[in-house]
Design a protein around this motif. Structure first.
Motif, PDB file in Angstrom:
ATOM      1  N   ALA A  43       0.827  -1.215   0.000  1.00 27.70           N
ATOM      2  CA  ALA A  43       0.000   0.000   0.000  1.00 27.70           C
ATOM      3  C   ALA A  43       0.858   1.261   0.000  1.00 27.70           C
ATOM      4  O   ALA A  43       0.525   2.244  -0.668  1.00 27.70           O
ATOM      5  N   SER A  44       1.968   1.252   0.733  1.00 29.57           N
ATOM      6  CA  SER A  44       2.776   2.464   0.851  1.00 29.57           C
ATOM      7  C   SER A  44       3.804   2.627  -0.264  1.00 29.57           C
ATOM      8  O   SER A  44       4.229   3.739  -0.553  1.00 29.57           O
ATOM      9  N   LYS A  45       4.215   1.522  -0.908  1.00 28.58           N
ATOM     10  CA  LYS A  45       5.208   1.581  -1.982  1.00 28.58           C
ATOM     11  C   LYS A  45       4.744   0.746  -3.180  1.00 28.58           C
ATOM     12  O   LYS A  45       5.429  -0.189  -3.597  1.00 28.58           O
ATOM     13  N   PRO A  46       3.580   1.063  -3.734  1.00 31.95           N
ATOM     14  CA  PRO A  46       3.043   0.204  -4.800  1.00 31.95           C
ATOM     15  C   PRO A  46       3.920   0.140  -6.052  1.00 31.95           C
ATOM     16  O   PRO A  46       3.949  -0.886  -6.729  1.00 31.95           O
ATOM     17  N   SER A  47       4.654   1.202  -6.348  1.00 32.15           N
ATOM     18  CA  SER A  47       5.503   1.201  -7.540  1.00 32.15           C
ATOM     19  C   SER A  47       6.603   0.153  -7.462  1.00 32.15           C
ATOM     20  O   SER A  47       7.021  -0.394  -8.478  1.00 32.15           O
ATOM     21  N   GLU A  48       7.060  -0.153  -6.251  1.00 34.13           N
ATOM     22  CA  GLU A  48       8.101  -1.171  -6.079  1.00 34.13           C
ATOM     23  C   GLU A  48       7.580  -2.574  -6.385  1.00 34.13           C
ATOM     24  O   GLU A  48       8.365  -3.477  -6.668  1.00 34.13           O
ATOM     25  N   PHE A  49       6.278  -2.749  -6.286  1.00 34.25           N
ATOM     26  CA  PHE A  49       5.677  -4.069  -6.495  1.00 34.25           C
ATOM     27  C   PHE A  49       4.905  -4.168  -7.808  1.00 34.25           C
ATOM     28  O   PHE A  49       4.352  -5.225  -8.122  1.00 34.25           O
ATOM     29  N   LEU A  50       4.880  -3.099  -8.581  1.00 32.04           N
ATOM     30  CA  LEU A  50       4.105  -3.056  -9.816  1.00 32.04           C
ATOM     31  C   LEU A  50       4.502  -4.192 -10.759  1.00 32.04           C
ATOM     32  O   LEU A  50       5.681  -4.436 -10.993  1.00 32.04           O
ATOM     33  N   ASN A  51       3.508  -4.902 -11.257  1.00 28.58           N
ATOM     34  CA  ASN A  51       3.669  -6.046 -12.172  1.00 28.58           C
ATOM     35  C   ASN A  51       4.382  -7.235 -11.533  1.00 28.58           C
ATOM     36  O   ASN A  51       4.885  -8.104 -12.247  1.00 28.58           O
ATOM     37  N   LYS A  52       4.411  -7.291 -10.217  1.00 33.88           N
ATOM     38  CA  LYS A  52       5.016  -8.427  -9.513  1.00 33.88           C
ATOM     39  C   LYS A  52       3.913  -9.276  -8.892  1.00 33.88           C
ATOM     40  O   LYS A  52       2.871  -8.787  -8.488  1.00 33.88           O
ATOM     41  N   ASP A  53       4.206 -10.574  -8.812  1.00 29.83           N
ATOM     42  CA  ASP A  53       3.330 -11.499  -8.113  1.00 29.83           C
ATOM     43  C   ASP A  53       3.725 -11.468  -6.641  1.00 29.83           C
ATOM     44  O   ASP A  53       4.911 -11.608  -6.310  1.00 29.83           O
ATOM     45  N   VAL A  54       2.742 -11.265  -5.779  1.00 24.74           N
ATOM     46  CA  VAL A  54       3.017 -11.126  -4.350  1.00 24.74           C
ATOM     47  C   VAL A  54       2.174 -12.111  -3.549  1.00 24.74           C
ATOM     48  O   VAL A  54       1.104 -12.538  -3.985  1.00 24.74           O
ATOM     49  N   VAL A  55       2.671 -12.451  -2.385  1.00 21.81           N
ATOM     50  CA  VAL A  55       1.919 -13.234  -1.411  1.00 21.81           C
ATOM     51  C   VAL A  55       1.923 -12.434  -0.114  1.00 21.81           C
ATOM     52  O   VAL A  55       2.959 -11.916   0.309  1.00 21.81           O
ATOM     53  N   MET A  56       0.727 -12.273   0.462  1.00 25.96           N
ATOM     54  CA  MET A  56       0.579 -11.466   1.678  1.00 25.96           C
ATOM     55  C   MET A  56      -0.291 -12.205   2.678  1.00 25.96           C
ATOM     56  O   MET A  56      -1.101 -13.056   2.317  1.00 25.96           O
ATOM     57  N   THR A  57      -0.133 -11.837   3.935  1.00 26.10           N
ATOM     58  CA  THR A  57      -0.960 -12.358   5.015  1.00 26.10           C
ATOM     59  C   THR A  57      -1.560 -11.169   5.743  1.00 26.10           C
ATOM     60  O   THR A  57      -0.883 -10.163   5.962  1.00 26.10           O
ATOM     61  N   GLY A  58      -2.818 -11.292   6.098  1.00 29.39           N
ATOM     62  CA  GLY A  58      -3.475 -10.210   6.825  1.00 29.39           C
ATOM     63  C   GLY A  58      -4.778 -10.669   7.443  1.00 29.39           C
ATOM     64  O   GLY A  58      -5.238 -11.787   7.205  1.00 29.39           O
ATOM     65  N   LYS A  59      -5.356  -9.789   8.229  1.00 23.65           N
ATOM     66  CA  LYS A  59      -6.666 -10.067   8.829  1.00 23.65           C
ATOM     67  C   LYS A  59      -7.751  -9.512   7.917  1.00 23.65           C
ATOM     68  O   LYS A  59      -7.753  -8.320   7.595  1.00 23.65           O
ATOM     69  N   PHE A  60      -8.646 -10.392   7.510  1.00 27.84           N
ATOM     70  CA  PHE A  60      -9.761  -9.990   6.658  1.00 27.84           C
ATOM     71  C   PHE A  60     -10.611  -8.966   7.399  1.00 27.84           C
ATOM     72  O   PHE A  60     -10.867  -9.098   8.594  1.00 27.84           O
ATOM     73  N   ASP A  61     -11.058  -7.933   6.678  1.00 24.42           N
ATOM     74  CA  ASP A  61     -11.958  -6.952   7.277  1.00 24.42           C
ATOM     75  C   ASP A  61     -13.369  -7.098   6.709  1.00 24.42           C
ATOM     76  O   ASP A  61     -14.296  -7.381   7.440  1.00 24.42           O
ATOM     77  N   LYS A  62     -13.515  -6.900   5.386  1.00 20.55           N
ATOM     78  CA  LYS A  62     -14.842  -7.013   4.773  1.00 20.55           C
ATOM     79  C   LYS A  62     -14.727  -6.987   3.257  1.00 20.55           C
ATOM     80  O   LYS A  62     -13.727  -6.550   2.700  1.00 20.55           O
ATOM     81  N   PHE A  63     -15.790  -7.469   2.614  1.00 19.21           N
ATOM     82  CA  PHE A  63     -15.910  -7.319   1.169  1.00 19.21           C
ATOM     83  C   PHE A  63     -16.386  -5.898   0.894  1.00 19.21           C
ATOM     84  O   PHE A  63     -17.083  -5.293   1.702  1.00 19.21           O
ATOM     85  N   THR A  64     -15.992  -5.363  -0.275  1.00 15.31           N
ATOM     86  CA  THR A  64     -16.296  -3.975  -0.580  1.00 15.31           C
ATOM     87  C   THR A  64     -16.349  -3.748  -2.091  1.00 15.31           C
ATOM     88  O   THR A  64     -15.819  -4.546  -2.860  1.00 15.31           O
ATOM     89  N   THR A  65     -16.953  -2.657  -2.472  1.00 15.46           N
ATOM     90  CA  THR A  65     -16.933  -2.227  -3.874  1.00 15.46           C
ATOM     91  C   THR A  65     -15.946  -1.081  -4.084  1.00 15.46           C
ATOM     92  O   THR A  65     -15.853  -0.538  -5.185  1.00 15.46           O
ATOM     93  N   LEU A  66     -15.192  -0.739  -3.058  1.00  9.44           N
ATOM     94  CA  LEU A  66     -14.223   0.353  -3.108  1.00  9.44           C
ATOM     95  C   LEU A  66     -13.221   0.144  -4.254  1.00  9.44           C
ATOM     96  O   LEU A  66     -12.592  -0.899  -4.357  1.00  9.44           O
ATOM     97  N   GLY A  67     -13.108   1.108  -5.127  1.00 11.58           N
ATOM     98  CA  GLY A  67     -12.141   1.081  -6.213  1.00 11.58           C
ATOM     99  C   GLY A  67     -12.626   0.421  -7.487  1.00 11.58           C
ATOM    100  O   GLY A  67     -11.989   0.546  -8.529  1.00 11.58           O
ATOM    101  N   LEU A  68     -13.739  -0.277  -7.437  1.00 15.75           N
ATOM    102  CA  LEU A  68     -14.249  -0.918  -8.648  1.00 15.75           C
ATOM    103  C   LEU A  68     -14.729   0.142  -9.631  1.00 15.75           C
ATOM    104  O   LEU A  68     -15.183   1.211  -9.234  1.00 15.75           O
ATOM    105  N   ASP A  69     -14.621  -0.144 -10.900  1.00 16.36           N
ATOM    106  CA  ASP A  69     -15.066   0.723 -11.991  1.00 16.36           C
ATOM    107  C   ASP A  69     -14.272   2.026 -12.103  1.00 16.36           C
ATOM    108  O   ASP A  69     -14.706   2.947 -12.784  1.00 16.36           O
ATOM    109  N   TYR A  70     -13.104   2.117 -11.470  1.00 16.79           N
ATOM    110  CA  TYR A  70     -12.238   3.297 -11.610  1.00 16.79           C
ATOM    111  C   TYR A  70     -11.473   3.152 -12.923  1.00 16.79           C
ATOM    112  O   TYR A  70     -10.758   2.163 -13.134  1.00 16.79           O
ATOM    113  N   ASN A  71     -11.617   4.105 -13.824  1.00 20.10           N
ATOM    114  CA  ASN A  71     -11.098   3.988 -15.187  1.00 20.10           C
ATOM    115  C   ASN A  71      -9.606   3.703 -15.284  1.00 20.10           C
ATOM    116  O   ASN A  71      -9.169   2.973 -16.156  1.00 20.10           O
ATOM    117  N   LYS A  72      -8.795   4.275 -14.408  1.00 18.73           N
ATOM    118  CA  LYS A  72      -7.345   4.118 -14.535  1.00 18.73           C
ATOM    119  C   LYS A  72      -6.844   2.777 -14.001  1.00 18.73           C
ATOM    120  O   LYS A  72      -5.666   2.450 -14.183  1.00 18.73           O
TER     121      LYS A  72
END
Length: 153
Positions: A43-72
């Protein structure tokens, strides 16, 4: 003329006589190499991970529509659903990490309808955009590592 007949017979042999798959290439695609990352880092350095396959661990919060349908960083809301994980740098209460846009296909998300806030999950995906300075990830798999204790009041 004899060479042409010979090649014709070989082609027929390969197409019709050889067992299925014997004439096909045996080259297998390379296994995906995932980079282990924390959700906060992506989240803080997305350019460093751009086009990379990542594996992450975290605590699920909720499903959301946040960010969907954003043109860019388009992910159509009819095909995808997003989800949020909790910030791991806040310990005294739950805060969703909204700067990390995590998307999965709706058909795959249906398998995880029983996820609860606080469930620990491991997820793999590809960072496909750094639009708005946020990490945008196509998640391809989710694994529940630990269910959160029930908090019925």
């Amino acid at each position: 003329m004899i060479i042409q007949r010979y090649l014709f017979v070989i082609c027929l042999f390969l197409l019709f006589i050889c067992p299925s798959g014997a004439a096909q290439s045996t080259v297998k695609p390379a296994a995906i190499q995932y980079t282990a990352a924390s959700p906060l880092d992506v989240a803080s350095k997305p350019s460093e991970f751009l086009n990379k396959d990542v594996v992450m661990t975290g605590k699920f919060d909720k499903f959301t529509t946040l960010g969907l349908d954003y043109n860019k960083a388009m992910r159509n809301s009819s095909d995808y659903i997003g989800f949020l994980v909790q910030r791991d740098d806040v310990k005294d209460h739950d805060v969703p990490l909204s700067e990390l846009k995590l998307f999965i296909k709706r058909s795959y998300a249906e398998k995880f309808i029983d996820l609860n806030t606080g469930d620990v999950i491991k997820f793999k995906g590809k960072v496909f955009s750094a639009a708005l300075g946020d990490g945008w990830v196509d998640v391809e798999s989710i694994e529940v590592l630990q269910k959160a204790p029930n908090s019925k009041k």
